[in-house]
Design an enzyme around this catalytic site. Structure first.
Site, PDB file in Angstrom:
ATOM      1  CB  SER A   1      -0.962  -0.036   1.189  1.00 34.83           C
ATOM      2  OG  SER A   1      -1.956   0.937   1.071  1.00 34.83           O
TER       3      SER A   1
ATOM      4  CG  ASP B   1       7.168   5.328 -11.760  1.00 30.62           C
ATOM      5  OD1 ASP B   1       7.772   4.282 -12.074  1.00 30.62           O
ATOM      6  OD2 ASP B   1       5.935   5.377 -11.583  1.00 30.62           O
TER       7      ASP B   1
ATOM      8  CE  LYS C   1      -4.834  -2.173   1.113  1.00 31.81           C
ATOM      9  NZ  LYS C   1      -4.876  -0.752   0.704  1.00 31.81           N
TER      10      LYS C   1
END
Length: 565
Positions: free
Chosen positions: A296, A307, A322
């Site tokens: 999460s 990224d 998740k």
């Protein structure tokens, strides 16, 4: 209190093997009777909770009904990290509630009236009559011991040192207890390298995203920079998530500003959640350690930094996976006034989050840049294994900066790490464990022959002991580690050597004694080897990273980044 936490029976299989057959039968009979008694004592709240949670799981695995008690525990253990009680960690011990350890500085420790292994047999509120808690379920005992700050609780205990079962009454005034073991903490690691050169690295471990955790991490970063660290590792391997806003704020400590994650709800409404603070707490070389237990919010952080090209991600083959967002709603607003005093809360999934580049962590998790061998890769872990998990999909990328801080160095870093892993005795042990696990998974049978099971256990214990002894012979190259907690930092105290910090914590000494008595092979932390093998290799990767990027400091983020559309 809860540090009066739930725990399971502590008798080990090695203890049970010493019992006579008739004693084993008697013990099993008592446990079955206790199980029946416990089931019969379920109250309406617990029965309703089981039913409604089962119903909500038909929609996805993260939607739950929380009874008033569960909602309170969630607030304590996942958000506030604080409760009002006596500061004792409790465990269940064959019908008794036993004190496992005391929270340092808590009311129980300050009173000097309780000791680990004391057994609590009755609880009284102030001057009220005591309630017998022998054979009572642990969560019910927890509720009795907790209470309002400043109130008195009287415990009738059988001291651990008592030989005749004599009892005494202990009076303690409840106080606020900070669940410090779940707070962010830091380490300073002096890691020896080739030619005897020692590099000073910082490690920040964040167990979960609690209220104001980003502020705490920023405070620790400032302290580590004052200790002249050359690189930083953020350890999220056991971080199961928490508050979404804190994940965004934490990511913002390492980037100027920009999108951190994207959210899309059931109606298709799309929102980009951004770090709007231009400040950067740390702009030097950064490694993020992740594992199958990272979920999460921790996946949001790792994915965003990956990224952006801001951090090198190291760990298991993938994180949990998740990629959904839940909200908590009180059911009081839906219940007619006076019908139920507190109907509890509903935690349900309202949206999915997506990576900055448009992909998803749902089911897939975050794949690290460098993967280290792990037994967890061969267990049934992860979102994809859960029933009714929502499918993975994509959304459009968000406009964000792209730093060339990782990609140019990846091939060299992977090559160096692979060579170390191949030559490592510790990772050879991991490989052996993986092969044993594979064989066990292929053979779905298990022997019911007592002699065969005893032989298996003895073989496992002998293997663990041999590994522990072999590790003791490898003293060269052991890093020097210092611990830095928020408590010591705010008190103005210097970092404490790892062995000294552990020696002062009775909980660690007891855990180590239990590990040695069971089948621990010494691969986790110990005073002799203060870093587990995966963390140590992650730090060596960070050291390689420093060597490849050259002289560093507060300059990495001063380069002009590319902008990825």
């Amino acid at each position: 209190d809860h540090r009066d936490l739930h725990s399971f029976p502590t008798r080990r299989s090695s203890d049970l093997a010493k019992d006579k057959p008739e004693e084993v039968v008697e013990r099993l009979q008592r446990r079955y009777q206790r199980l029946l008694k416990t089931t019969a004592e379920f109250d309406e709240e617990e029965v309703l909770s089981i039913y409604l949670t089962s119903l909500s799981h038909a929609y996805d695995p993260h939607s739950d009904y929380m009874s008033p008690t569960e909602a309170s525990n969630f607030e304590i253990n996942s958000v506030k990290l604080q409760l009002s009680g006596i500061g004792a960690l409790l465990e269940w011990d064959d019908g008794y509630t036993r004190i496992k350890s005391l929270v340092p500085g808590g009311p129980a420790e300050r009173s000097s009236q309780l000791r680990p292994k004391d057994r609590v047999v009755a609880v009284a509120q102030g001057e009220e009559e005591p309630v017998d808690v022998v054979e009572m379920r642990l969560n019910k005992v927890v509720e009795l011991i907790r209470g309002k700050k400043g109130s008195e609780v009287r415990l009738t205990v059988i001291p651990a040192a008592s030989e005749d079962g004599s009892r005494r009454v202990v009076s303690i005034v409840r106080d606020d207890i900070k669940l410090s073991e779940q707070l962010a903490k830091a380490r300073i690691v002096d890691l020896p390298g080739d030619g005897g050169k020692v590099q000073r690295l910082g490690v920040i471990t964040l167990p979960q995203f609690y209220e104001n955790c980003a502020r705490d991490v920023a405070e620790l970063i400032t302290a580590l920079k004052a200790q002249d660290i050359e690189g930083l590792l953020l350890d999220l391997r056991r971080n199961g998530g928490g508050i979404l806003d804190e994940a965004i704020a934490l990511t913002g400590l390492f980037i100027h500003q920009g999108p951190v994650t994207q959210v899309r709800d059931a109606r298709g409404r799309h929102t980009v959640l951004e770090d709007e603070d231009k400040g950067v707490a740390y702009s030097g070389p950064l490694v993020v350690a992740v594992g199958h237990l990272s979920a999460s919010a921790s996946e949001i952080v790792a994915a965003a930094l990956q990224d952006y090209g801001r951090a090198l991600i190291v760990g298991d083959a993938a994180t949990h996976g998740k990629g959904t967002v839940q909200t908590l709603v009180s059911l009081q607003q839906f219940i007619r006034s006076g019908v139920v005093e507190n109907p509890g809360k509903l935690k349900f999934t309202v949206s999915k989050f997506y990576r900055v580049e448009g992909g998803t962590t749902q089911k897939h998790g975050v794949a690290p840049d460098i993967t280290l061998p792990s037994v967890l890769d061969y267990l049934d872990l992860g979102e994809s294994r859960l029933p009714n998990a929502l499918p993975a999909d994509r959304t459009s990328p968000a406009r964000h900066e792209q730093f060339a801080l990782v990609a140019p160095y990846l091939d060299g870093l992977r090559e160096r790490s692979a060579a170390r892993v191949a030559a490592s005795r510790d990772f050879a042990y991991v490989g052996e464990d993986i092969e044993r696990l594979k064989k066990r998974r292929e053979d779905r049978s298990i022997s019911l022959n007592e002699a065969a099971r005893v032989a298996e256990r003895e073989e496992s214990q002998a293997r663990a002991k041999a590994r522990r002894e072999e590790r003791k012979t490898r003293e060269e190259g052991v890093p020097q580690v210092f611990e830095l907690t928020l408590e010591t930092l705010r008190a103005g105290r210097p970092p404490v050597p790892f062995a000294e910090a552990r020696a002062a914590d009775p909980r660690f000494a007891e855990a180590e004694a239990e590990a040695s008595a069971d089948e621990s092979d010494g691969s986790e932390e110990s005073p002799a080897r203060p870093l587990d093998i995966h963390l140590e290799e992650s730090l060596r990767i960070l050291r390689d990273y420093l060597a490849l990027v050259g002289p560093v400091g507060e300059r990495l983020l001063t380069q002009k980044p590319a902008v990825r559309e």
